[in-house]
Every structure is written in structure tokens, then in C-alpha cells.
Design an enzyme around this catalytic site. Structure first.
Site, mmCIF file in Angstrom:
data_model
loop_
_atom_site.group_PDB
_atom_site.id
_atom_site.type_symbol
_atom_site.label_atom_id
_atom_site.label_comp_id
_atom_site.label_asym_id
_atom_site.label_seq_id
_atom_site.Cartn_x
_atom_site.Cartn_y
_atom_site.Cartn_z
ATOM 1 N N ARG A 195 2.852 -18.761 -0.491
ATOM 2 C CA ARG A 195 3.785 -17.795 0.114
ATOM 3 C C ARG A 195 5.061 -17.845 -0.707
ATOM 4 N NH1 ARG A 195 5.591 -16.983 6.358
ATOM 5 N NH2 ARG A 195 3.559 -15.969 6.271
ATOM 6 N N HIS B 47 0.924 -8.841 2.632
ATOM 7 C CA HIS B 47 0.576 -9.963 3.517
ATOM 8 C C HIS B 47 -0.891 -9.749 3.943
ATOM 9 C CE1 HIS B 47 0.961 -13.297 6.065
ATOM 10 N NE2 HIS B 47 1.767 -12.839 7.010
ATOM 11 N N ASP C 5 6.590 -4.570 13.116
ATOM 12 C CA ASP C 5 6.988 -5.834 12.481
ATOM 13 C C ASP C 5 8.519 -5.845 12.469
ATOM 14 O OD1 ASP C 5 7.138 -8.166 10.964
ATOM 15 O OD2 ASP C 5 6.539 -7.216 9.071
ATOM 16 N N GLN D 35 -2.693 -11.476 7.018
ATOM 17 C CA GLN D 35 -2.213 -10.950 8.298
ATOM 18 C C GLN D 35 -3.029 -9.726 8.720
ATOM 19 O OE1 GLN D 35 0.470 -12.018 10.379
ATOM 20 N NE2 GLN D 35 -0.590 -10.591 11.708
ATOM 21 N N CYS E 282 2.872 -8.719 14.088
ATOM 22 C CA CYS E 282 2.407 -9.902 13.340
ATOM 23 C C CYS E 282 3.145 -11.166 13.762
ATOM 24 C CB CYS E 282 2.548 -9.661 11.850
ATOM 25 S SG CYS E 282 4.222 -9.261 11.341
ATOM 26 N N ARG F 192 -5.602 -15.425 13.070
ATOM 27 C CA ARG F 192 -5.230 -15.839 11.703
ATOM 28 C C ARG F 192 -6.061 -17.044 11.292
ATOM 29 N NH1 ARG F 192 -0.263 -14.621 9.874
ATOM 30 N NH2 ARG F 192 -1.122 -15.419 7.926
HETATM 31 N N1 CP Z 1 2.780 -13.627 10.959
HETATM 32 C C1 CP Z 1 3.115 -14.637 10.115
HETATM 33 O O1 CP Z 1 2.708 -14.669 8.945
HETATM 34 O O2 CP Z 1 3.876 -15.590 10.689
HETATM 35 P P1 CP Z 1 4.611 -16.780 9.915
HETATM 36 O O3 CP Z 1 5.664 -16.174 9.056
HETATM 37 O O4 CP Z 1 5.163 -17.664 10.991
HETATM 38 O O5 CP Z 1 3.584 -17.491 9.076
HETATM 39 N N1 NVA Z 2 7.540 -8.638 7.090
HETATM 40 C C1 NVA Z 2 7.737 -9.988 7.572
HETATM 41 C C2 NVA Z 2 6.437 -10.585 7.969
HETATM 42 C C3 NVA Z 2 6.534 -11.960 8.546
HETATM 43 C C4 NVA Z 2 5.211 -12.525 8.903
HETATM 44 C C5 NVA Z 2 8.417 -10.812 6.517
HETATM 45 O O1 NVA Z 2 8.047 -10.711 5.333
HETATM 46 O O2 NVA Z 2 9.337 -11.560 6.851
#
Ligand code: CP
Ligand code: NVA
Length: 303
Positions: A101, A128, A220, A131, A260, A288
Site C-alpha cells: 500500500r 484499490h 467513499d 476492495q 469501503c 476483504r
Molecule cells: N477499506 C480499506 O481499505 O480500509 P483500510 O484503509 O482500513 O485498510
Molecule cells: N479512497 C480512500 C480509500 C480508503 C480505503 C483512500 O484512499 O483513503
């Protein structure tokens, strides 16, 4: 056939549906895959915070017989202390899979190019994919099908929105994106999804039009990780796209509402919708785990 999962488009439609079959079996407690990572370590590199992704990956790796190693940028300083090429080659000698990530999607692409082991995108500024794979699997559980759903994505045209567009390149759907002209999704991703000719894709500034008769309403946060300084500006741009009871009443009576998470309750979604009868947000979170285990099973099978 790719060994990596950097975008949903790395999988064919058959591979996506095959992943759902594996996830379904795993969720039912099928133990056929419980040794697939036996003796293997998975490097979990996180340059941003995470609850769901980190915990579901680490738990899933354990449940598949492997060991997970959580690595923040402080330890390896990817691309700073040494080149991505060198880090990819070294990691490939130690571990069986890398999940990452980070901010820049290009970093993940370079890592995958040089690594000799599967690399999984656990979120970048661009996409993502884990997700949205979990989300469509959740929609299948609740609505009984995957193809030809009416999906209304409301809010910021961010990494999650881009992943819905990638899914629309593979699975037929009627995808309506309700957003402002200043918060549109990635243009390249949008054009590729439209040119794939598989789905109907609409972008509108009219939230009511986006949700009309929808099977799925999705939202989101308005300011993603790394953009929190833009939060006030995004609120101004996106306030009309809040998922509230009035908007939900315009969708199909059997619609599901997805987020999400993490959510800014009271901003992009109200408490009454988050906690209401249409909400499946915690099923999404649970899934997930199952979908990421299935993705790891698919990738290990390809090596
Ligand atoms: N939805 C999601 O990816 O959550 P986190 O950022 O907590 O991993
Ligand atoms: N769009 C959000 C998703 C978090 C899971 C972010 O990137 O922060």
C-alpha cells in the site's frame, strides 16, 4: 498471464468469477487451501495507515499457512535507501508474495516488474483493486448475481471509483458516477473502461439521476489518504452527493448501500444510512478477508 494483481484488469472475467468461487469456498470453511502458503512469508509493505487491509491480509496469510511480515517505510525506505530494482530482487529471495500500500501507483508497477514473486496492490492513489473485488463479491451474495447490476458510485472520483471503472472493463454493468466536474475519476482509466464496450458508463452531476432504480449505492470518503489538506474544498464540491435517506429512497427498494470504510459519518454518508436496513458495510469489510485469500490462492497457482 500475469503473476501480479495490481489492477482488476490483471484478471480476465473468468478469473474474476473463479476468484469468487474460491472465496465462497473459503468463507464456508473449506480447508483445501489451508497449506497454500506453508513455509512462506508474505511481505506486507504499508506506507499509509490501514485497519481492514492490513488485518485481513495478515489474518488471511496466517489462515493459508503462511507468515506475514509488516513493513513500514521507515524500515526499508523503498526507492530511497536503495533502488526499487535492488529491493525487488532482494525481497524475491526471501518472501513468497509482496503486498504493498503506497501513494504512487508507478512504484508498485516497478516493484512488480522487477520482483520474481507475485505483487498485490493493497491500495495506491490510483486504484484499490482488492476492495472492489470484495465489494462485487458482497453484491453477489446479497443480490444473487454479478452481471448487469445498476451501480451508483457517489462522491470523489478516487482510487475506489477507478477500480469500479476497471471492473466495468471486465464485467457488464450500468455504472453511474455522480460527482462534480472537479472530482472526476482518472481519465485514462475512464477511457479504457468506456472503450472496452462491456458496460454502460455515465458520469453525472445529478445525484438523483445516478441512483435512479440502482441496485447498489456506493460511496467513499471525499478526501482520501494523502489529501486530507483538501478536505474543506472537497466538502464544498461534493456536499450534494451525500448518501442520505432521501437519496436512498430513489434507488431500487431492494438496493444495498456500500462504503469501503473508514467512513466520515455525517459527511459522505449519514448515520441512518450506515446503520440502516440497506447497509452491507460490515459484510464488505469481512469479505476483504475471503477475497484476498482467494486472490493469493489464484496467484500462487500461477507461479
Ligand atoms: N477499506 C480499506 O481499505 O480500509 P483500510 O484503509 O482500513 O485498510
Ligand atoms: N479512497 C480512500 C480509500 C480508503 C480505503 C483512500 O484512499 O483513503
Amino acid at each position: 498471464m500475469t503473476k501480479d494483481f495490481l489492477q482488476i484488469t490483471d484478471f480476465t472475467a473468468d478469473e474474476i468469477k473463479g476468484t469468487f468461487d474460491i472465496a465462497e469456498k473459503l468463507k464456508k470453511g473449506d480447508s483445501s487451501y489451508s497449506n497454500i502458503l506453508k513455509g512462506k512469508t508474505v511481505a506486507c509493505i504499508f506506507h499509509k495507515p490501514s485497519l481492514r487491509t492490513r488485518i485481513s491480509f495478515e489474518t488471511g496469510i496466517y489462515e493459508l499457512g503462511g507468515y506475514s511480515l509488516y513493513i513500514t517505510d521507515k524500515e526499508i525506505e523503498l526507492g530511497v535507501r536503495e533502488s526499487i530494482y535492488d529491493a525487488a530482487k532482494v525481497l524475491s529471495r526471501f518472501v513468497g508474495i509482496i503486498t504493498i500500500r503506497t501513494f504512487e501507483h508507478a512504484l508498485v508497477e516497478q516493484l512488480a516488474e522487477h520482483a520474481e514473486i507475485p505483487v498485490i496492490n493493497a491500495l495506491t492513489d490510483l486504484t484499490h483493486p482488492c476492495q472492489v473485488m470484495g465489494d462485487i463479491f458482497t453484491a453477489k451474495e446479497h443480490l444473487g448475481k454479478v452481471d448487469n447490476l445498476k451501480i451508483a458510485y457517489l462522491g470523489d472520483g478516487n482510487n475506489v471509483c477507478n477500480s469500479w471503472l476497471n471492473l466495468a472493463s471486465r464485467i457488464p454493468m450500468d455504472l453511474r458516477i455522480g460527482t462534480s466536474p472537479d472530482t472526476l475519476p482518472d481519465e485514462v482509466t475512464f477511457n479504457r473502461a468506456r472503450d472496452a464496450g462491456i458496460s454502460t458508463i455515465t458520469v453525472t452531476q445529478d445525484a438523483s439521476l445516478a441512483v435512479a432504480d440502482a441496485d447498489v449505492i456506493y460511496t467513499d470518503v471525499w478526501a482520501s489518504m494523502g489529501q486530507k489538506h483538501l478536505a474543506d474544498h472537497k466538502i464544498q464540491l461534493l456536499r450534494e452527493f451525500q448518501v442520505n435517506d432521501e437519496l436512498v429512497s430513489k434507488a431500487s427498494p431492494n438496493c444495498i448501500v456500500m462504503h469501503c470504510l473508514p467512513a466520515n459519518r455525517g459527511q459522505e454518508i449519514t448515520d441512518s444510512v450506515m446503520d440502516g436496513k440497506h447497509s452491507v458495510v460490515f459484510d464488505e469489510a469481512e469479505n476483504r478477508l475471503h477475497i484476498q485469500k482467494a486472490i493469493m490462492v489464484q496467484l500462487m497457482g500461477r507461479r
